[in-house]
Design a protein around this motif. Sequence first.
Motif, mmCIF file in Angstrom:
data_model
loop_
_atom_site.group_PDB
_atom_site.id
_atom_site.type_symbol
_atom_site.label_atom_id
_atom_site.label_comp_id
_atom_site.label_asym_id
_atom_site.label_seq_id
_atom_site.Cartn_x
_atom_site.Cartn_y
_atom_site.Cartn_z
ATOM 1 N N THR A 401 65.306 19.966 83.176
ATOM 2 C CA THR A 401 64.625 18.650 83.291
ATOM 3 C C THR A 401 65.564 17.845 83.448
ATOM 4 N N ARG A 402 66.444 17.780 85.014
ATOM 5 C CA ARG A 402 67.894 17.497 85.570
ATOM 6 C C ARG A 402 67.121 15.624 85.471
ATOM 7 N N THR A 403 65.561 16.074 86.248
ATOM 8 C CA THR A 403 65.007 14.706 86.735
ATOM 9 C C THR A 403 65.276 13.507 85.719
ATOM 10 N N LYS A 404 64.825 14.276 84.188
ATOM 11 C CA LYS A 404 65.173 13.565 82.987
ATOM 12 C C LYS A 404 66.431 12.774 82.716
ATOM 13 N N ASP A 405 66.132 12.212 81.659
ATOM 14 C CA ASP A 405 67.329 11.883 80.883
ATOM 15 C C ASP A 405 67.891 12.433 80.414
ATOM 16 N N HIS A 406 67.484 13.289 79.096
ATOM 17 C CA HIS A 406 67.488 14.893 78.509
ATOM 18 C C HIS A 406 66.485 15.847 78.725
ATOM 19 N N PRO A 407 66.276 16.918 77.836
ATOM 20 C CA PRO A 407 65.524 18.019 77.649
ATOM 21 C C PRO A 407 64.726 17.712 77.351
ATOM 22 N N LEU A 408 65.232 16.740 75.886
ATOM 23 C CA LEU A 408 63.892 16.219 75.289
ATOM 24 C C LEU A 408 62.894 14.756 75.231
ATOM 25 N N GLN A 409 63.388 15.079 76.333
ATOM 26 C CA GLN A 409 62.634 13.327 76.025
ATOM 27 C C GLN A 409 61.229 12.866 76.492
ATOM 28 N N GLN A 410 60.614 11.974 75.961
ATOM 29 C CA GLN A 410 58.956 12.370 76.195
ATOM 30 C C GLN A 410 58.331 13.458 76.157
ATOM 31 N N LEU A 411 58.952 14.939 74.718
ATOM 32 C CA LEU A 411 58.172 15.381 74.488
ATOM 33 C C LEU A 411 56.784 15.322 74.768
ATOM 34 N N SER A 413 54.320 13.667 75.605
ATOM 35 C CA SER A 413 53.074 12.964 76.715
ATOM 36 C C SER A 413 53.283 14.828 77.655
ATOM 37 N N HIS A 414 54.212 15.905 77.121
ATOM 38 C CA HIS A 414 53.889 17.273 77.961
ATOM 39 C C HIS A 414 53.434 18.363 76.670
ATOM 40 N N TYR A 415 53.474 18.118 75.711
ATOM 41 C CA TYR A 415 53.430 18.944 74.229
ATOM 42 C C TYR A 415 52.057 18.910 73.398
ATOM 43 N N LYS A 416 51.725 18.809 72.779
ATOM 44 C CA LYS A 416 51.026 17.877 71.412
ATOM 45 C C LYS A 416 52.469 18.889 70.346
ATOM 46 N N LYS A 417 51.869 18.581 69.110
ATOM 47 C CA LYS A 417 52.381 18.600 68.302
ATOM 48 C C LYS A 417 52.838 19.719 67.348
ATOM 49 N N PRO A 418 52.002 20.684 67.373
ATOM 50 C CA PRO A 418 53.048 22.233 67.532
ATOM 51 C C PRO A 418 53.912 22.913 68.238
ATOM 52 N N VAL A 419 53.646 22.440 69.086
ATOM 53 C CA VAL A 419 55.042 23.237 69.998
ATOM 54 C C VAL A 419 56.232 21.718 69.943
ATOM 55 N N ARG A 420 55.960 20.766 70.324
ATOM 56 C CA ARG A 420 57.019 19.339 69.860
ATOM 57 C C ARG A 420 58.018 20.202 68.520
ATOM 58 N N TRP A 421 56.213 20.124 67.492
ATOM 59 C CA TRP A 421 57.663 20.319 66.070
ATOM 60 C C TRP A 421 58.097 21.896 66.270
ATOM 61 N N LEU A 422 57.623 22.575 66.730
ATOM 62 C CA LEU A 422 58.406 24.216 67.026
ATOM 63 C C LEU A 422 60.134 23.800 68.028
#
Length: 446
Positions: A401-411, A413-422
């Motif tokens: 995720t080197r192009t982002k500010d940090h690995p959890l940025q804007q999750l 926009s890429h993943y649905k709630k269950p994945v983010r909560w996990l």
Amino acid sequence: MLILGASYFFYGVWDWRFLILIFLSSIVDYGAGRLITLSRKRKKDKQATYILYTSLIWNLGVLFIFKYYNFFLDNLKMLFDIPENTFTTLNILVPVGLSFYTFQTISYTVDVYKGKISASDNLLQFLCFVSFFPQLVAGPIERASRLLPQFANRRKFNYQYATEGLRLILWGLFKKMVVADNLAVAVFAIYAHPENFSSPEIIYGALLFFFQMYCDFSGYTDIARGTAKMFGFELSINFKLPYLVKNVSSFWDRWHITLSKWFRDYVYVPFLQNKKRTQINRFNALMLTMTLMGFWHGANWTFLLFGISQALILWFESIPIKVNGTKKNVRSFLFKNPIIGRTHFILMLIIGMIFFRSADIASAWEMIMRMFTSWDIDGFDLVIGWKIGVLGILLLAEYLTRTKDHPLQQLESHYKKPVRWLVYYGLVFLIIRYGGPQEEFIYFQF
């Protein structure tokens, strides 16, 4: 008022007496900025210069008394064989974050003097700028041009800022508590008794300390930036994957960025101003800048040698050379030859980290000597086993995720709630279950 009250309460919980010092520093530099502006309006440039010098004497004097007085006194006693009771050693604590907020106020006054920014005419906002609690004790070292105007904005809750801030805090806590604090166990064991370890283990320990310091300090920065973001403030990025570089020059462009830029703008560039850009002038500028940067970290000869070693390496990388008839410098050669470049960087990094972490020069020298003379590979022990895997996962996540500010940025926009909560609850579980021994943030001492 709430931010100022929270900042002063936060700092006062550590030791309320030092609130007087931070308040006085704020008043001195706020007044200096206003008086410099007034002097310039009246075309009294000499008066403006004297006011700048007064501000610098105050700030550097406070730094010297609290941080360096005993160091110079002890070395003078030893050098000239002065009797122990001739001068009194000051039995005082170094205020937490002193070097950070002092450098922040120095840059403000200098920038006002140079006409880069206008002096603040709002004392409340200026007091907040100096004492803003998320970055007060360990940075980032913010410039007034970036942070001060944000206090003039109306405070309004922003859901996106709040969630992004919480993600930054979560990632910072993971880096600090799970990775850095667990690496600290092995690092302490190796640095405490280097005579018990072989060359591979010494090298391993120096590399572990680098990653401990990276996860510790960048973890703090993430927490600070996340907390500030929840209040609607943007703080500077202080790290950009510094372990991926191929030379030491690039490392200092990516490590503790706000400190590196501070010394570049207020020491290196002014020193070279009106001078020819010869190798000897560059060498002198680098030696002054990096020695002061090393000494900024603490009153110890190891920090001075760390700074000097970095200056020598940076100067070496700036030496012009010819490659296939083309004029280049060592730095560009290392950049275009990744194997040689990374080998050079890792070796220089290891030596630098040994100086930085060692308690004294004798300990540092013993570690460096053992690094080259005790190749007992049979006795090599990883010391912390599975925790290296956690470090690997962290580095892989940051790299991907080197192009982002940090690995959890804007999750979202890429993943649905269950994945983010996990992801979120997985990190929370790791922090609670595998958080290492509670270690103070390394940079609090500076």
